[in-house]
Design a protein around this motif. Sequence first.
Motif, PDB file in Angstrom:
ATOM      1  N   LEU A  83     -11.178   3.179   4.089  1.00 30.95           N
ATOM      2  CA  LEU A  83      -9.721   3.220   3.916  1.00 30.95           C
ATOM      3  C   LEU A  83      -9.179   1.842   3.576  1.00 30.95           C
ATOM      4  O   LEU A  83      -8.356   1.684   2.665  1.00 30.95           O
ATOM      5  CB  LEU A  83      -9.061   3.760   5.184  1.00 30.95           C
ATOM      6  N   VAL A  84      -9.637   0.838   4.292  1.00 33.08           N
ATOM      7  CA  VAL A  84      -9.190  -0.530   4.016  1.00 33.08           C
ATOM      8  C   VAL A  84      -9.604  -0.962   2.614  1.00 33.08           C
ATOM      9  O   VAL A  84      -8.798  -1.489   1.843  1.00 33.08           O
ATOM     10  CB  VAL A  84      -9.765  -1.510   5.069  1.00 33.08           C
ATOM     11  N   ARG A  85     -10.871  -0.735   2.293  1.00 37.59           N
ATOM     12  CA  ARG A  85     -11.381  -1.204   1.001  1.00 37.59           C
ATOM     13  C   ARG A  85     -10.660  -0.537  -0.170  1.00 37.59           C
ATOM     14  O   ARG A  85     -10.217  -1.210  -1.106  1.00 37.59           O
ATOM     15  CB  ARG A  85     -12.881  -0.908   0.915  1.00 37.59           C
ATOM     16  N   VAL A  86     -10.566   0.780  -0.128  1.00 35.94           N
ATOM     17  CA  VAL A  86      -9.984   1.496  -1.260  1.00 35.94           C
ATOM     18  C   VAL A  86      -8.502   1.191  -1.404  1.00 35.94           C
ATOM     19  O   VAL A  86      -7.996   0.986  -2.517  1.00 35.94           O
ATOM     20  CB  VAL A  86     -10.220   3.013  -1.113  1.00 35.94           C
ATOM     21  N   GLN A  87      -7.780   1.136  -0.272  1.00 35.09           N
ATOM     22  CA  GLN A  87      -6.341   0.873  -0.360  1.00 35.09           C
ATOM     23  C   GLN A  87      -6.053  -0.525  -0.897  1.00 35.09           C
ATOM     24  O   GLN A  87      -5.149  -0.705  -1.713  1.00 35.09           O
ATOM     25  CB  GLN A  87      -5.691   1.057   1.011  1.00 35.09           C
ATOM     26  N   TRP A  88      -6.811  -1.497  -0.449  1.00 28.95           N
ATOM     27  CA  TRP A  88      -6.593  -2.858  -0.929  1.00 28.95           C
ATOM     28  C   TRP A  88      -6.881  -2.971  -2.428  1.00 28.95           C
ATOM     29  O   TRP A  88      -6.141  -3.622  -3.171  1.00 28.95           O
ATOM     30  CB  TRP A  88      -7.466  -3.819  -0.149  1.00 28.95           C
ATOM     31  N   ARG A  89      -7.943  -2.331  -2.885  1.00 29.01           N
ATOM     32  CA  ARG A  89      -8.244  -2.359  -4.318  1.00 29.01           C
ATOM     33  C   ARG A  89      -7.160  -1.650  -5.119  1.00 29.01           C
ATOM     34  O   ARG A  89      -6.849  -2.035  -6.247  1.00 29.01           O
ATOM     35  CB  ARG A  89      -9.601  -1.710  -4.579  1.00 29.01           C
ATOM     36  N   MET A  90      -6.584  -0.614  -4.521  1.00 32.46           N
ATOM     37  CA  MET A  90      -5.511   0.110  -5.199  1.00 32.46           C
ATOM     38  C   MET A  90      -4.282  -0.778  -5.392  1.00 32.46           C
ATOM     39  O   MET A  90      -3.606  -0.705  -6.417  1.00 32.46           O
ATOM     40  CB  MET A  90      -5.133   1.351  -4.376  1.00 32.46           C
ATOM     41  N   VAL A  91      -4.006  -1.638  -4.431  1.00 37.39           N
ATOM     42  CA  VAL A  91      -2.872  -2.560  -4.559  1.00 37.39           C
ATOM     43  C   VAL A  91      -3.073  -3.480  -5.758  1.00 37.39           C
ATOM     44  O   VAL A  91      -2.184  -3.641  -6.612  1.00 37.39           O
ATOM     45  CB  VAL A  91      -2.693  -3.394  -3.273  1.00 37.39           C
ATOM     46  N   GLY A  92      -4.255  -4.103  -5.828  1.00 39.05           N
ATOM     47  CA  GLY A  92      -4.523  -5.012  -6.941  1.00 39.05           C
ATOM     48  C   GLY A  92      -4.507  -4.306  -8.284  1.00 39.05           C
ATOM     49  O   GLY A  92      -3.948  -4.824  -9.269  1.00 39.05           O
ATOM     50  N   TYR A 148       0.512   2.192  -0.335  1.00 37.03           N
ATOM     51  CA  TYR A 148       0.204   3.057   0.814  1.00 37.03           C
ATOM     52  C   TYR A 148      -0.252   4.452   0.369  1.00 37.03           C
ATOM     53  O   TYR A 148      -0.513   5.314   1.212  1.00 37.03           O
ATOM     54  CB  TYR A 148       1.420   3.184   1.743  1.00 37.03           C
ATOM     55  N   ALA A 149      -0.395   4.680  -0.933  1.00 36.75           N
ATOM     56  CA  ALA A 149      -0.716   6.011  -1.444  1.00 36.75           C
ATOM     57  C   ALA A 149      -2.085   6.508  -0.968  1.00 36.75           C
ATOM     58  O   ALA A 149      -2.252   7.697  -0.670  1.00 36.75           O
ATOM     59  CB  ALA A 149      -0.669   6.000  -2.978  1.00 36.75           C
ATOM     60  N   ILE A 150      -3.068   5.628  -0.895  1.00 40.88           N
ATOM     61  CA  ILE A 150      -4.396   6.037  -0.444  1.00 40.88           C
ATOM     62  C   ILE A 150      -4.355   6.436   1.024  1.00 40.88           C
ATOM     63  O   ILE A 150      -5.023   7.389   1.444  1.00 40.88           O
ATOM     64  CB  ILE A 150      -5.420   4.915  -0.682  1.00 40.88           C
ATOM     65  N   ASN A 178       9.170   3.436   3.399  1.00 40.51           N
ATOM     66  CA  ASN A 178       7.929   4.211   3.512  1.00 40.51           C
ATOM     67  C   ASN A 178       6.741   3.320   3.863  1.00 40.51           C
ATOM     68  O   ASN A 178       5.932   3.654   4.741  1.00 40.51           O
ATOM     69  CB  ASN A 178       7.634   4.934   2.196  1.00 40.51           C
ATOM     70  N   LEU A 179       6.608   2.203   3.165  1.00 37.32           N
ATOM     71  CA  LEU A 179       5.487   1.299   3.371  1.00 37.32           C
ATOM     72  C   LEU A 179       5.466   0.763   4.806  1.00 37.32           C
ATOM     73  O   LEU A 179       4.417   0.746   5.464  1.00 37.32           O
ATOM     74  CB  LEU A 179       5.564   0.142   2.366  1.00 37.32           C
ATOM     75  N   VAL A 180       6.617   0.346   5.290  1.00 34.37           N
ATOM     76  CA  VAL A 180       6.709  -0.189   6.656  1.00 34.37           C
ATOM     77  C   VAL A 180       6.333   0.875   7.685  1.00 34.37           C
ATOM     78  O   VAL A 180       5.566   0.620   8.621  1.00 34.37           O
ATOM     79  CB  VAL A 180       8.122  -0.732   6.927  1.00 34.37           C
ATOM     80  N   LEU A 181       6.848   2.081   7.503  1.00 30.18           N
ATOM     81  CA  LEU A 181       6.567   3.152   8.456  1.00 30.18           C
ATOM     82  C   LEU A 181       5.090   3.533   8.459  1.00 30.18           C
ATOM     83  O   LEU A 181       4.496   3.766   9.523  1.00 30.18           O
ATOM     84  CB  LEU A 181       7.421   4.382   8.132  1.00 30.18           C
TER      85      LEU A 181
END
Length: 433
Positions: free
Chosen positions: A289-298, A343-345, A397-400
Amino acid sequence: MVLQSLHRRGFFHLLSANFLTQFLGFGTMLLVAKFLRPSELGDIKILQSWATLFTIAAGFGLNTAVLKFCAENRPEAERVDIVRRALRMAGWTTLACLTVVGALAGAGVLVSSKRLAAWLVVYSAVIPFGVVTAILIVYLQALQRIRAMARAQIVIKLQSFVLIAATTWYWGFAGFITATIVAYAAGLVPLVREAGRGILRPAGGTTLPATFVHVAWFSMLANGVSTLGQNADMYLLDRLVTDRAGIGYYALATILVFAASQVTATMQTIVTPEFSQRAQDETWVRRQLVRVQWRMVGLSILVAAAVWVAASVLVPAVYGPMYRPTLGYLALLLLRFVLWSSYAIVGAVLVALGLMRYNFLVVAVSTPIGLALTYFLIRHFGITGAAWGQIATQVVNLVLVLAGLPLVLRQAYPRRTTPPEVAGGVASELQAN
């Protein structure tokens, strides 16, 4: 390693298909804009926004339930029976939804004019086809038949491109509405072929999973409220702004951003069944979850930059100088896109884990706030205020999501053997990154 893993899971195949379908979709709208006035382009976007909301209501979240339970390790006959039962349920919910649309449109509740209300009733004919399409697409997704799903989407878009462009050129606004309805109906043909015609037969004796309706219900609530918030700009612009051409310029910006969003949507499509299958492996879920979400941000930042550069050249050259306001709206809406991608992932993984209730709670809090802010900003800043309202909603949304994620994961994995501080590691790493 990362690229090989994505290729193996069908990411690039699906991504290329999504780019092609979105290119065709944009090409369709590009031609449509040449045949329609900007005000008519804005009216089309308003109709599409309402149709999207009511398609979610008519679908009752059944597509999400099908995705979750068909992605689990089940016999093929049981999976097919789940889809058949979902399609039968969708028939009743769609009939009820169409009745509501007709009543509300006739009462003048939904849109700003009687003319637009009449067209909304006609355009609502896409809803039943959209509901069935959504269920069949996620069925292929659940089986991880990504290439089959991509092929079907390409065929759908190709035939839609030809049909909609030709009829809009000949009949204008009315031609676009009619051709869109026909295209939705024709789009079921390749999906049924890929899923197997047996999918349309009566359901057998398989009992639906105990939480099937629960998952569907909370998915519909979450997606419905989220869509209400995402399209609040169009609903409120229709009611509050008299500059119909200006709404058309804004609508073009939303089309460009929608094309960008397909990168994030593709990643969601890939990860949902994979996380669903490995939902019992807490360590793997947290790490990935951490890996995929962070890559999605970039990746979303790169995509936003590319779209902006392309649009800054394309819009003035193709649409002419009168469409220049589109670029200002586009810059703001691309920021909204990056915030959503951040936060989509996480949202897709919560669906995979059966935690749609939290997704609903997030949008239930953020949507009223976003609606109020968007209303206030449109009243004071006009069309630009609509874009800022969308940004504000995504920030909430992101904060929540990040604030509540550690608690949600503790509920999903109550018997952890790791210290409490590790449970919050996912959210803290996302926030740090």
